[in-house]
Design a protein around this motif. Structure first.
Motif, PDB file in Angstrom:
ATOM      1  N   PRO A 199       5.830  62.652 -57.165  1.00 15.22           N
ATOM      2  CA  PRO A 199       6.643  61.680 -57.905  1.00 15.22           C
ATOM      3  C   PRO A 199       5.969  60.303 -57.961  1.00 15.22           C
ATOM      4  O   PRO A 199       4.917  60.103 -57.337  1.00 15.22           O
ATOM      5  CB  PRO A 199       7.939  61.622 -57.099  1.00 15.22           C
ATOM      6  N   ASN A 200       6.557  59.372 -58.663  1.00 11.99           N
ATOM      7  CA  ASN A 200       6.025  58.007 -58.743  1.00 11.99           C
ATOM      8  C   ASN A 200       5.874  57.432 -57.332  1.00 11.99           C
ATOM      9  O   ASN A 200       6.768  57.592 -56.501  1.00 11.99           O
ATOM     10  CB  ASN A 200       6.978  57.087 -59.530  1.00 11.99           C
ATOM     11  N   GLY A 201       4.732  56.802 -57.111  1.00  7.14           N
ATOM     12  CA  GLY A 201       4.514  56.137 -55.821  1.00  7.14           C
ATOM     13  C   GLY A 201       4.148  57.071 -54.691  1.00  7.14           C
ATOM     14  O   GLY A 201       4.072  56.652 -53.533  1.00  7.14           O
ATOM     15  N   ALA A 202       3.867  58.350 -55.001  1.00  9.41           N
ATOM     16  CA  ALA A 202       3.581  59.343 -53.958  1.00  9.41           C
ATOM     17  C   ALA A 202       2.237  59.083 -53.263  1.00  9.41           C
ATOM     18  O   ALA A 202       2.034  59.497 -52.128  1.00  9.41           O
ATOM     19  CB  ALA A 202       3.564  60.745 -54.571  1.00  9.41           C
ATOM     20  N   GLY A 203       1.317  58.428 -53.974  1.00 10.57           N
ATOM     21  CA  GLY A 203      -0.020  58.191 -53.419  1.00 10.57           C
ATOM     22  C   GLY A 203      -1.119  58.879 -54.210  1.00 10.57           C
ATOM     23  O   GLY A 203      -2.282  58.897 -53.785  1.00 10.57           O
ATOM     24  N   LYS A 204      -0.778  59.418 -55.392  1.00 14.61           N
ATOM     25  CA  LYS A 204      -1.746  60.185 -56.191  1.00 14.61           C
ATOM     26  C   LYS A 204      -2.928  59.308 -56.615  1.00 14.61           C
ATOM     27  O   LYS A 204      -4.081  59.670 -56.430  1.00 14.61           O
ATOM     28  CB  LYS A 204      -1.067  60.784 -57.446  1.00 14.61           C
ATOM     29  N   THR A 205      -2.615  58.155 -57.227  1.00 18.17           N
ATOM     30  CA  THR A 205      -3.681  57.278 -57.725  1.00 18.17           C
ATOM     31  C   THR A 205      -4.562  56.807 -56.575  1.00 18.17           C
ATOM     32  O   THR A 205      -5.791  56.766 -56.688  1.00 18.17           O
ATOM     33  CB  THR A 205      -3.074  56.079 -58.483  1.00 18.17           C
ATOM     34  N   THR A 206      -3.942  56.489 -55.451  1.00 11.12           N
ATOM     35  CA  THR A 206      -4.707  56.027 -54.291  1.00 11.12           C
ATOM     36  C   THR A 206      -5.682  57.114 -53.850  1.00 11.12           C
ATOM     37  O   THR A 206      -6.866  56.850 -53.614  1.00 11.12           O
ATOM     38  CB  THR A 206      -3.741  55.657 -53.145  1.00 11.12           C
ATOM     39  N   LEU A 207      -5.198  58.350 -53.778  1.00 12.17           N
ATOM     40  CA  LEU A 207      -6.064  59.464 -53.364  1.00 12.17           C
ATOM     41  C   LEU A 207      -7.212  59.658 -54.362  1.00 12.17           C
ATOM     42  O   LEU A 207      -8.378  59.797 -53.984  1.00 12.17           O
ATOM     43  CB  LEU A 207      -5.225  60.738 -53.234  1.00 12.17           C
TER      44      LEU A 207
ATOM     45  N   ARG B 180      -3.469  52.046 -46.371  1.00 15.16           N
ATOM     46  CA  ARG B 180      -2.278  51.203 -46.374  1.00 15.16           C
ATOM     47  C   ARG B 180      -2.576  49.952 -47.207  1.00 15.16           C
ATOM     48  O   ARG B 180      -3.697  49.460 -47.204  1.00 15.16           O
ATOM     49  CB  ARG B 180      -1.996  50.891 -44.900  1.00 15.16           C
ATOM     50  N   PHE B 181      -1.587  49.495 -47.963  1.00 21.78           N
ATOM     51  CA  PHE B 181      -1.699  48.208 -48.661  1.00 21.78           C
ATOM     52  C   PHE B 181      -0.679  47.290 -47.999  1.00 21.78           C
ATOM     53  O   PHE B 181       0.523  47.470 -48.209  1.00 21.78           O
ATOM     54  CB  PHE B 181      -1.386  48.356 -50.153  1.00 21.78           C
ATOM     55  N   ARG B 182      -1.126  46.371 -47.192  1.00 20.86           N
ATOM     56  CA  ARG B 182      -0.233  45.539 -46.370  1.00 20.86           C
ATOM     57  C   ARG B 182       0.771  46.430 -45.653  1.00 20.86           C
ATOM     58  O   ARG B 182       0.381  47.324 -44.919  1.00 20.86           O
ATOM     59  CB  ARG B 182       0.465  44.473 -47.214  1.00 20.86           C
ATOM     60  N   ALA B 183       2.079  46.249 -45.950  1.00 23.92           N
ATOM     61  CA  ALA B 183       3.088  47.030 -45.211  1.00 23.92           C
ATOM     62  C   ALA B 183       3.282  48.426 -45.798  1.00 23.92           C
ATOM     63  O   ALA B 183       3.932  49.271 -45.191  1.00 23.92           O
ATOM     64  CB  ALA B 183       4.420  46.276 -45.215  1.00 23.92           C
ATOM     65  N   THR B 184       2.723  48.676 -47.005  1.00 27.34           N
ATOM     66  CA  THR B 184       2.961  49.964 -47.665  1.00 27.34           C
ATOM     67  C   THR B 184       1.938  51.005 -47.234  1.00 27.34           C
ATOM     68  O   THR B 184       0.726  50.791 -47.400  1.00 27.34           O
ATOM     69  CB  THR B 184       2.857  49.799 -49.203  1.00 27.34           C
ATOM     70  N   VAL B 185       2.430  52.107 -46.697  1.00 29.63           N
ATOM     71  CA  VAL B 185       1.534  53.221 -46.367  1.00 29.63           C
ATOM     72  C   VAL B 185       1.404  54.078 -47.625  1.00 29.63           C
ATOM     73  O   VAL B 185       2.342  54.752 -48.032  1.00 29.63           O
ATOM     74  CB  VAL B 185       2.080  54.065 -45.196  1.00 29.63           C
ATOM     75  N   ALA B 186       0.245  54.017 -48.281  1.00 30.74           N
ATOM     76  CA  ALA B 186       0.052  54.790 -49.517  1.00 30.74           C
ATOM     77  C   ALA B 186      -0.358  56.216 -49.185  1.00 30.74           C
ATOM     78  O   ALA B 186       0.053  57.164 -49.849  1.00 30.74           O
ATOM     79  CB  ALA B 186      -0.993  54.118 -50.395  1.00 30.74           C
ATOM     80  N   LEU B 187      -1.201  56.396 -48.168  1.00 29.54           N
ATOM     81  CA  LEU B 187      -1.603  57.736 -47.715  1.00 29.54           C
ATOM     82  C   LEU B 187      -1.481  57.781 -46.206  1.00 29.54           C
ATOM     83  O   LEU B 187      -1.886  56.838 -45.505  1.00 29.54           O
ATOM     84  CB  LEU B 187      -3.048  58.044 -48.124  1.00 29.54           C
TER      85      LEU B 187
ATOM     86  N   PRO C  49      -9.619  56.660 -64.975  1.00 31.27           N
ATOM     87  CA  PRO C  49      -8.652  55.919 -64.163  1.00 31.27           C
ATOM     88  C   PRO C  49      -7.293  55.860 -64.838  1.00 31.27           C
ATOM     89  O   PRO C  49      -7.180  56.140 -66.038  1.00 31.27           O
ATOM     90  CB  PRO C  49      -9.259  54.521 -64.049  1.00 31.27           C
ATOM     91  N   GLN C  50      -6.274  55.491 -64.081  1.00 26.87           N
ATOM     92  CA  GLN C  50      -4.933  55.398 -64.671  1.00 26.87           C
ATOM     93  C   GLN C  50      -4.895  54.310 -65.745  1.00 26.87           C
ATOM     94  O   GLN C  50      -4.366  54.511 -66.819  1.00 26.87           O
ATOM     95  CB  GLN C  50      -3.914  55.106 -63.578  1.00 26.87           C
ATOM     96  N   GLU C  51      -5.482  53.154 -65.412  1.00 31.02           N
ATOM     97  CA  GLU C  51      -5.614  52.087 -66.398  1.00 31.02           C
ATOM     98  C   GLU C  51      -7.051  52.181 -66.895  1.00 31.02           C
ATOM     99  O   GLU C  51      -7.960  51.862 -66.150  1.00 31.02           O
ATOM    100  CB  GLU C  51      -5.413  50.705 -65.755  1.00 31.02           C
TER     101      GLU C  51
HETATM  102  N1  LIG Z   1      -3.369  47.802 -54.928  1.00 34.07           N
HETATM  103  C1  LIG Z   1      -2.173  47.998 -54.342  1.00 34.07           C
HETATM  104  N2  LIG Z   1      -1.547  46.978 -53.698  1.00 34.07           N
HETATM  105  C2  LIG Z   1      -0.359  47.177 -53.084  1.00 34.07           C
HETATM  106  N3  LIG Z   1       0.307  48.343 -53.070  1.00 34.07           N
HETATM  107  C3  LIG Z   1      -0.259  49.382 -53.705  1.00 34.07           C
HETATM  108  C4  LIG Z   1      -1.530  49.266 -54.368  1.00 34.07           C
HETATM  109  N4  LIG Z   1      -1.835  50.468 -54.907  1.00 34.07           N
HETATM  110  C5  LIG Z   1      -0.814  51.298 -54.588  1.00 34.07           C
HETATM  111  N5  LIG Z   1       0.122  50.660 -53.869  1.00 34.07           N
HETATM  112  C6  LIG Z   1       1.349  51.249 -53.310  1.00 34.07           C
HETATM  113  O1  LIG Z   1       0.987  52.463 -52.666  1.00 34.07           O
HETATM  114  C7  LIG Z   1       1.938  53.491 -52.950  1.00 34.07           C
HETATM  115  C8  LIG Z   1       1.252  54.663 -53.640  1.00 34.07           C
HETATM  116  O2  LIG Z   1       0.848  54.231 -54.935  1.00 34.07           O
HETATM  117  P1  LIG Z   1       0.012  55.159 -55.941  1.00 34.07           P
HETATM  118  O3  LIG Z   1      -0.295  54.325 -57.134  1.00 34.07           O
HETATM  119  O4  LIG Z   1      -1.122  55.769 -55.207  1.00 34.07           O
HETATM  120  O5  LIG Z   1       1.089  56.292 -56.280  1.00 34.07           O
HETATM  121  P2  LIG Z   1       1.137  57.326 -57.507  1.00 34.07           P
HETATM  122  O6  LIG Z   1       1.532  58.616 -56.901  1.00 34.07           O
HETATM  123  O7  LIG Z   1      -0.138  57.281 -58.247  1.00 34.07           O
HETATM  124  O8  LIG Z   1       2.306  56.752 -58.393  1.00 34.07           O
HETATM  125  P3  LIG Z   1       2.537  56.808 -60.011  1.00 34.07           P
HETATM  126  O9  LIG Z   1       2.866  58.230 -60.341  1.00 34.07           O
HETATM  127  O10 LIG Z   1       3.712  55.894 -60.180  1.00 34.07           O
HETATM  128  O11 LIG Z   1       1.289  56.308 -60.654  1.00 34.07           O
HETATM  129  C9  LIG Z   1       3.042  52.849 -53.793  1.00 34.07           C
HETATM  130  O12 LIG Z   1       4.068  52.441 -52.921  1.00 34.07           O
HETATM  131  C10 LIG Z   1       2.335  51.648 -54.402  1.00 34.07           C
HETATM  132  O13 LIG Z   1       3.258  50.622 -54.657  1.00 34.07           O
END
Ligand SMILES: Nc1ncnc2c1ncn2[C@@H]1O[C@H](COP(=O)(O)OP(=O)(O)OP(=O)(O)O)[C@@H](O)[C@H]1O
Length: 287
Positions: free
Chosen positions: A37-45, A13-20, A84-86
Motif C-alpha cells: 500500500p501507499n507508504g509501505a516502503g516500495k520506493t525506498t527499497l 529510516r528518514f528521521r523518525a519514520t522507519v521506511a524499511l 524512478p517514481q518521479e
Molecule cells: N526522503 C524522505 N524523507 C522523509 N520521509 C520519507 C522519504 N522517503 C520516504 N519517506 C517515508 O518513508 C515511508 C516509505 O515511503 P516510500 O515512498 O518508500 O513508500 P511507497 O511504498 O513507495 O509509497 P507509495 O506507494 O505511496 O509511493 C513513508 O512513510 C514516507 O513518508
C-alpha cells in the motif's frame, strides 16, 4: 536461486519514520512485483537497489556487487535500467532528445549506434511516431512511456521500475506486458505497484511489503494460496474477517477466519494480499 539482487537485514529510516525495517529478500531473473500500500516502503527499497540511496544497516548486493563501493556502484549503474517514481523529464525536450541525452549519460558514444538504440526503445514503448514531439505536449501515460524507454536503453540486465503502470490505459498496459515478455529471459525486472491486478498480469514472483517489512515472498500463485479456505460470502461483515466489503450482489465478501459452514469462495492473489496486509492492521489495533 541465483539472485541478481540480495538484501539482508536492510533498514532505512528518514528521521523518525522507519521506511524499511529489517528487510531480507532475494530477487532472481524474471519479473518480480513489489506489492504494497501507499507508504509501505516500495520506493525506498527500489531506490536502494538502483543505487540512488544507501541503507542505514544491513547488506545489499546487486548483480553480485556492493553498491556502497564506488567502483562496484558504477558497474551496477552501467548494467541497470531505472524508472524512478518521479521521472524528472525535461519537458522542453522532445522524447527523442531526452532519451538520447540519457543515452549519452549511459556512455553510448557512437552517435549513429546511439540514435539507432534511441529509436529502438521508443518503438518498443510505442512512441516511435511521437519521437519528435515535446515532452510537455505528451499525455501522462506517454510521459511514463518515455521514462520506460530510457530505462530500456542498452538492454540492461536489471530493470528497476517504480510504478511503471501508473497512468497507462488498458491498451498500454497490454503493451507494457508485451514489452516485459519481449525482454531477454535472463533479465531481472523488479517493479513496484499497489495493484494486485498488475502482479497477477505481469509478475511470476511477488514480494509483499507493508510498514517497511516483507510479509510474503514467493510465486504469484502462492499468494492466492495464502487465502485458500479463508474467503467467504455472508449477509454481514463477519466478526472473524480481517477485511470485508460489499459485493455487487449486496452480500459481504469476508477475508479472514471463517466460521464453521461458511459459504467459501475461491481465493485470488488480491485476497492473499488483503489477508497479509489487513491482518497486520488488525493485530496492530489489538496490540
Ligand atoms: N526522503 C524522505 N524523507 C522523509 N520521509 C520519507 C522519504 N522517503 C520516504 N519517506 C517515508 O518513508 C515511508 C516509505 O515511503 P516510500 O515512498 O518508500 O513508500 P511507497 O511504498 O513507495 O509509497 P507509495 O506507494 O505511496 O509511493 C513513508 O512513510 C514516507 O513518508
Amino acid at each position: 536461486m541465483n539472485a541478481s539482487v540480495e538484501l539482508a537485514g536492510v533498514a532505512k529510516r528518514f528521521r523518525a519514520t522507519v521506511a524499511l525495517h529489517d528487510v531480507s529478500v532475494e530477487i532472481g531473473t524474471g519479473v518480480t512485483g513489489l506489492l504494497g500500500p501507499n507508504g509501505a516502503g516500495k520506493t525506498t527499497l527500489l531506490r536502494i537497489v538502483a543505487t540512488a540511496l544507501g541503507q542505514d544497516s544491513g547488506t545489499v548486493r546487486v548483480l553480485g556487487r556492493d553498491p556502497a563501493d564506488p567502483a562496484d556502484r558504477l558497474e551496477i549503474r552501467r548494467r541497470l535500467g531505472y524508472l524512478p517514481q518521479e521521472s524528472g523529464l525535461y519537458s522542453g525536450f522532445t522524447a527523442f532528445a531526452f532519451v538520447d541525452y540519457v543515452a549519452v549519460l549511459k556512455e553510448m558514444t557512437d552517435r549513429r549506434a546511439r540514435h539507432e538504440e534511441v529509436r529502438r526503445v521508443l518503438d518498443v514503448v510505442g512512441l516511435g511516431d511521437r519521437a519528435h514531439q515535446r515532452i510537455r505536449a505528451l499525455s501522462g501515460g506517454m510521459r511514463r512511456r518515455v521514462g520506460l524507454a530510457q530505462a530500456l536503453l542498452g538492454r540492461p540486465e536489471l530493470l528497476v521500475l517504480d510504478e511503471p503502470t501508473v497512468g497507462l490505459d488498458p491498451e498500454q498496459r497490454l503493451r507494457f506486458r508485451e514489452v516485459l515478455a519481449g525482454l531477454p529471459p535472463d533479465t531481472t525486472v523488479l517493479l513496484s505497484t499497489h495493484l494486485t491486478e498488475d502482479v497477477a498480469a505481469l509478475c511470476s514472483r511477488v514480494v509483499v511489503i507493508d510498514h517497511g517489512s516483507v510479509l510474503f515472498e514467493g510465486w504469484t500463485s502462492e499468494l492466492a494460496a495464502v487465502a485458500d479456505g479463508r474467503v467467504w460470502d455472508a449477509e454481514q461483515p463477519a466478526p472473524g474477517a480481517a477485511v470485508a466489503w460489499r459485493t455487487p450482489e449486496g452480500r459481504y465478501r469476508n477475508v479472514g477466519d471463517p466460521p464453521p459452514g461458511a459459504d467459501l469462495v475461491p481465493a485470488g492473489p488480491e485476497h492473499g494480499y488483503l489477508l497479509l496486509t489487513g491482518s497486520q492492521r488488525v493485530e496492530e489495533v489489538a496490540s
